[in-house]
Design a protein around this motif. Structure first.
Motif, mmCIF file in Angstrom:
data_model
loop_
_atom_site.group_PDB
_atom_site.id
_atom_site.type_symbol
_atom_site.label_atom_id
_atom_site.label_comp_id
_atom_site.label_asym_id
_atom_site.label_seq_id
_atom_site.Cartn_x
_atom_site.Cartn_y
_atom_site.Cartn_z
ATOM 1 N N VAL A 102 0.831 -1.202 0.000
ATOM 2 C CA VAL A 102 0.000 0.000 0.000
ATOM 3 C C VAL A 102 0.867 1.254 0.000
ATOM 4 O O VAL A 102 0.559 2.233 -0.690
ATOM 5 N N THR A 103 1.961 1.246 0.759
ATOM 6 C CA THR A 103 2.845 2.409 0.811
ATOM 7 C C THR A 103 3.467 2.678 -0.544
ATOM 8 O O THR A 103 3.522 3.834 -1.001
ATOM 9 N N GLU A 104 3.939 1.632 -1.225
ATOM 10 C CA GLU A 104 4.528 1.813 -2.547
ATOM 11 C C GLU A 104 3.477 2.294 -3.548
ATOM 12 O O GLU A 104 3.759 3.149 -4.400
ATOM 13 N N LEU A 105 2.276 1.758 -3.445
ATOM 14 C CA LEU A 105 1.188 2.202 -4.322
ATOM 15 C C LEU A 105 0.875 3.672 -4.081
ATOM 16 O O LEU A 105 0.761 4.460 -5.027
ATOM 17 N N ALA A 106 0.698 4.054 -2.818
ATOM 18 C CA ALA A 106 0.358 5.431 -2.484
ATOM 19 C C ALA A 106 1.435 6.398 -2.953
ATOM 20 O O ALA A 106 1.136 7.489 -3.466
ATOM 21 N N ALA A 107 2.696 6.012 -2.787
ATOM 22 C CA ALA A 107 3.798 6.865 -3.245
ATOM 23 C C ALA A 107 3.745 7.040 -4.760
ATOM 24 O O ALA A 107 3.935 8.151 -5.281
ATOM 25 N N THR A 108 3.465 5.962 -5.476
ATOM 26 C CA THR A 108 3.383 6.026 -6.935
ATOM 27 C C THR A 108 2.241 6.935 -7.376
ATOM 28 O O THR A 108 2.397 7.767 -8.283
ATOM 29 N N LEU A 109 1.085 6.809 -6.739
ATOM 30 C CA LEU A 109 -0.055 7.666 -7.081
ATOM 31 C C LEU A 109 0.235 9.122 -6.745
ATOM 32 O O LEU A 109 -0.115 10.035 -7.499
ATOM 33 N N ALA A 110 0.876 9.351 -5.592
ATOM 34 C CA ALA A 110 1.161 10.721 -5.164
ATOM 35 C C ALA A 110 2.145 11.404 -6.119
ATOM 36 O O ALA A 110 1.954 12.564 -6.503
#
Length: 291
Positions: A102-110
């Motif tokens: 989730v952290t890697e996903l959120a960073a990518t989206l951000a």
């Protein structure tokens, strides 16, 4: 002073996410998420091939030759990452937990958002609102988001999606693009989701681990729910027991899928240890095709 290992971890995710965004997502993001509308920019002389519907007849009459109106997209948009950090997110049967994914996903989206001059905010929840950062621009803000996702220790244990959506309703008056990222181990939130999808562009992201629906044959095992703390002893050598467990979990997933389908919400599905980029690019391409 932030510890050196924390800085290294944040930097690692920043580098990985930035490469993904630059190589694969930045163009798709712009195409998939349109701005709020079109804003008049200027007029220029008509050229062969221009759409005659764009002719500014008032300027044309004054100038004695045809001019057309030019518009630009109002690009700035606000994105909210509504992220479940309840105890069930700490589960992972491969090299990463759901929370790490989730952290890697959120960073990518951000990073995708700020590369397109959009604002991005973060709300982390369990059975309460754990932390909330309003939408802002800039890489420093994204690094703050990554740090909070990595190192916030939740007070709550369970998942309350209704409370998270109600918080969104109170704090976001204007329309937002909302990524609701969770394993959706909750119930009774359909009405709240139905209300919020009318106000915001809701994108569910279902994060799962394959061992949540499949039990390996390991003998008598004590299973403890990370959210409730309840302990159940299970004989995993029994094929019948493993089959019942699998059927129960598949039924739960099916009911979640049916609920999202009723609300006409298309989810992004991610699994720990799997490819994160292919589901994202596939979703953005489908969304762009529908635009």
């Amino acid at each position: 002073m932030i510890p050196a290992d924390v800085i290294r971890n944040i930097r690692r995710i920043q580098i990985k996410s930035s490469h993904i965004v630059d190589d694969l997502l930045v163009g798709r993001w712009h195409s998939a998420f349109k701005g709020r509308g079109m804003e008049f920019e200027e007029v220029r002389p008509y050229q062969v091939g221009d759409d005659v519907r764009s002719i500014d007849w008032n300027v044309t009459a004054r100038a004695g030759e045809p001019f057309i109106k030019l518009f630009r997209e109002e690009r700035e948009m606000s994105v909210v990452l509504l992220v479940d950090i309840s105890r069930s997110q700490d589960f992972g049967s491969v090299h990463q937990t759901k929370r790490q994914l989730v952290t890697e996903l959120a960073a990518t989206l951000a990073f995708s958002a700020i590369k397109n001059n959009d604002k991005v905010g973060l709300t982390m929840f369990s059975d309460m609102i754990e932390q909330s950062l309003p939408p802002r621009q800039g890489s420093r803000h994204v690094l703050r988001i990554i740090r909070e996702l990595l190192y916030t220790d939740p007070v709550g244990t369970r998942t309350d999606i209704t409370a998270a959506l109600e918080h969104l309703g109170r704090t976001s008056r204007r329309r937002r693009v909302v990524f609701l990222i969770s394993d959706f181990q909750d119930q009774g939130y359909e009405q709240a989701l139905k209300v919020m999808r009318r106000k915001h562009d809701i994108i569910p992201v279902l994060v799962r681990d394959k061992r949540e629906s499949e039990l390996p044959a390991m003998g008598l095992v004590a299973l403890r729910s990370p959210e409730t703390g309840q302990i159940v002893e299970v004989d995993t050598t029994s094929r019948q027991c493993r089959a019942r467990f699998h059927a129960m979990m598949i039924d739960k997933q099916k009911r979640t899928d049916q609920m999202l389908s009723r609300l006409r919400l298309e989810p992004i599905r991610l699994e720990t240890g799997g490819d994160m980029i292919e589901p994202l690019t596939r979703y953005f391409d489908r969304r762009q095709a529908k635009a």
